[in-house]
Design a protein around this motif. Structure first.
Motif, PDB file in Angstrom:
ATOM      1  N   THR A  97       0.816  -1.205   0.000  1.00  0.00           N
ATOM      2  CA  THR A  97       0.000   0.000   0.000  1.00  0.00           C
ATOM      3  C   THR A  97       0.859   1.267   0.000  1.00  0.00           C
ATOM      4  O   THR A  97       1.970   1.268   0.520  1.00  0.00           O
ATOM      5  N   VAL A  98       0.317   2.309  -0.608  1.00  0.00           N
ATOM      6  CA  VAL A  98       0.955   3.630  -0.518  1.00  0.00           C
ATOM      7  C   VAL A  98       0.148   4.525   0.423  1.00  0.00           C
ATOM      8  O   VAL A  98       0.445   5.701   0.566  1.00  0.00           O
ATOM      9  N   ASP A  99      -0.854   3.953   1.069  1.00  0.00           N
ATOM     10  CA  ASP A  99      -1.716   4.699   1.984  1.00  0.00           C
ATOM     11  C   ASP A  99      -1.970   3.880   3.248  1.00  0.00           C
ATOM     12  O   ASP A  99      -3.091   3.471   3.525  1.00  0.00           O
ATOM     13  N   PRO A 100      -0.913   3.650   4.040  1.00  0.00           N
ATOM     14  CA  PRO A 100      -1.060   2.764   5.197  1.00  0.00           C
ATOM     15  C   PRO A 100      -1.986   3.299   6.285  1.00  0.00           C
ATOM     16  O   PRO A 100      -2.484   2.517   7.098  1.00  0.00           O
ATOM     17  N   SER A 101      -2.257   4.598   6.300  1.00  0.00           N
ATOM     18  CA  SER A 101      -3.173   5.111   7.320  1.00  0.00           C
ATOM     19  C   SER A 101      -4.603   4.632   7.066  1.00  0.00           C
ATOM     20  O   SER A 101      -5.389   4.501   8.004  1.00  0.00           O
ATOM     21  N   ASN A 102      -4.943   4.346   5.827  1.00  0.00           N
ATOM     22  CA  ASN A 102      -6.268   3.819   5.495  1.00  0.00           C
ATOM     23  C   ASN A 102      -6.247   2.323   5.211  1.00  0.00           C
ATOM     24  O   ASN A 102      -7.233   1.632   5.457  1.00  0.00           O
ATOM     25  N   ASP A 103      -5.165   1.838   4.662  1.00  0.00           N
ATOM     26  CA  ASP A 103      -5.063   0.432   4.279  1.00  0.00           C
ATOM     27  C   ASP A 103      -4.475  -0.395   5.420  1.00  0.00           C
ATOM     28  O   ASP A 103      -3.325  -0.806   5.388  1.00  0.00           O
ATOM     29  N   GLY A 156     -13.223  -9.633  -0.727  1.00  0.00           N
ATOM     30  CA  GLY A 156     -14.293  -9.076  -1.539  1.00  0.00           C
ATOM     31  C   GLY A 156     -14.057  -9.218  -3.036  1.00  0.00           C
ATOM     32  O   GLY A 156     -14.999  -9.185  -3.828  1.00  0.00           O
ATOM     33  N   HIS A 157     -12.799  -9.385  -3.419  1.00  0.00           N
ATOM     34  CA  HIS A 157     -12.465  -9.533  -4.830  1.00  0.00           C
ATOM     35  C   HIS A 157     -12.069 -10.973  -5.188  1.00  0.00           C
ATOM     36  O   HIS A 157     -11.572 -11.229  -6.283  1.00  0.00           O
ATOM     37  N   GLY A 158     -12.287 -11.895  -4.253  1.00  0.00           N
ATOM     38  CA  GLY A 158     -12.010 -13.308  -4.528  1.00  0.00           C
ATOM     39  C   GLY A 158     -10.545 -13.609  -4.788  1.00  0.00           C
ATOM     40  O   GLY A 158     -10.223 -14.496  -5.571  1.00  0.00           O
ATOM     41  N   ILE A 159      -9.668 -12.879  -4.130  1.00  0.00           N
ATOM     42  CA  ILE A 159      -8.230 -13.030  -4.360  1.00  0.00           C
ATOM     43  C   ILE A 159      -7.678 -14.182  -3.517  1.00  0.00           C
ATOM     44  O   ILE A 159      -7.966 -14.294  -2.329  1.00  0.00           O
ATOM     45  N   ASP A 160      -6.879 -15.019  -4.141  1.00  0.00           N
ATOM     46  CA  ASP A 160      -6.214 -16.137  -3.468  1.00  0.00           C
ATOM     47  C   ASP A 160      -5.024 -15.583  -2.692  1.00  0.00           C
ATOM     48  O   ASP A 160      -3.965 -15.314  -3.260  1.00  0.00           O
ATOM     49  N   THR A 161      -5.191 -15.408  -1.395  1.00  0.00           N
ATOM     50  CA  THR A 161      -4.137 -14.799  -0.577  1.00  0.00           C
ATOM     51  C   THR A 161      -2.970 -15.740  -0.297  1.00  0.00           C
ATOM     52  O   THR A 161      -1.994 -15.336   0.329  1.00  0.00           O
ATOM     53  N   ALA A 162      -3.038 -16.956  -0.777  1.00  0.00           N
ATOM     54  CA  ALA A 162      -1.872 -17.837  -0.703  1.00  0.00           C
ATOM     55  C   ALA A 162      -0.865 -17.457  -1.789  1.00  0.00           C
ATOM     56  O   ALA A 162       0.318 -17.748  -1.670  1.00  0.00           O
ATOM     57  N   ARG A 163      -1.350 -16.777  -2.843  1.00  0.00           N
ATOM     58  CA  ARG A 163      -0.481 -16.378  -3.955  1.00  0.00           C
ATOM     59  C   ARG A 163      -0.331 -14.871  -4.101  1.00  0.00           C
ATOM     60  O   ARG A 163       0.551 -14.402  -4.797  1.00  0.00           O
ATOM     61  N   TRP A 164      -1.241 -14.115  -3.486  1.00  0.00           N
ATOM     62  CA  TRP A 164      -1.193 -12.659  -3.610  1.00  0.00           C
ATOM     63  C   TRP A 164      -1.258 -12.069  -2.212  1.00  0.00           C
ATOM     64  O   TRP A 164      -2.231 -12.232  -1.497  1.00  0.00           O
ATOM     65  N   GLN A 168     -10.074  -7.547   3.863  1.00  0.00           N
ATOM     66  CA  GLN A 168     -11.449  -7.395   3.386  1.00  0.00           C
ATOM     67  C   GLN A 168     -11.464  -7.155   1.877  1.00  0.00           C
ATOM     68  O   GLN A 168     -12.305  -7.707   1.162  1.00  0.00           O
ATOM     69  N   TYR A 169     -10.537  -6.356   1.390  1.00  0.00           N
ATOM     70  CA  TYR A 169     -10.429  -6.099  -0.041  1.00  0.00           C
ATOM     71  C   TYR A 169     -10.166  -7.408  -0.794  1.00  0.00           C
ATOM     72  O   TYR A 169     -10.827  -7.700  -1.797  1.00  0.00           O
TER      73      TYR A 169
END
Length: 72
Positions: free
Chosen positions: A7-13, A24-32, A20-21
């Motif tokens: 992130t370039v916005d750690p105060s919000n991210d 919500g986008h169906g991202i495989d967090t084992a690879r991303w 949650q992001y």
């Protein structure tokens, strides 16, 4: 192959927001992986490590990406 987004916005991210992001986008967090941290550290990694991003405004995104192997 694994993907890492810093992130370039750690105060919000916050870790919770990033999780949650991904969910919500169906991202495989084992690879991303979505990372956050101290803005000074993020700017150092971005500018001095990857040679990407803005030197003055961390919210400016680069349209480039960095390919990193196991040796960095």
């Amino acid at each position: 192959v694994r993907f890492v987004s810093i992130t370039v916005d750690p105060s919000n991210d916050t870790p919770a927001e990033l999780a949650q992001y991904a969910e919500g986008h169906g991202i495989d967090t084992a690879r991303w992986h979505f990372l956050t941290g101290d803005i000074a550290d993020i700017m150092t990694i971005s500018n001095q490590g990857f040679k990407l991003g803005s030197l003055t405004n961390p919210l400016d995104h680069s349209s480039n990406f960095a390919l990193v192997d196991r040796q960095g």
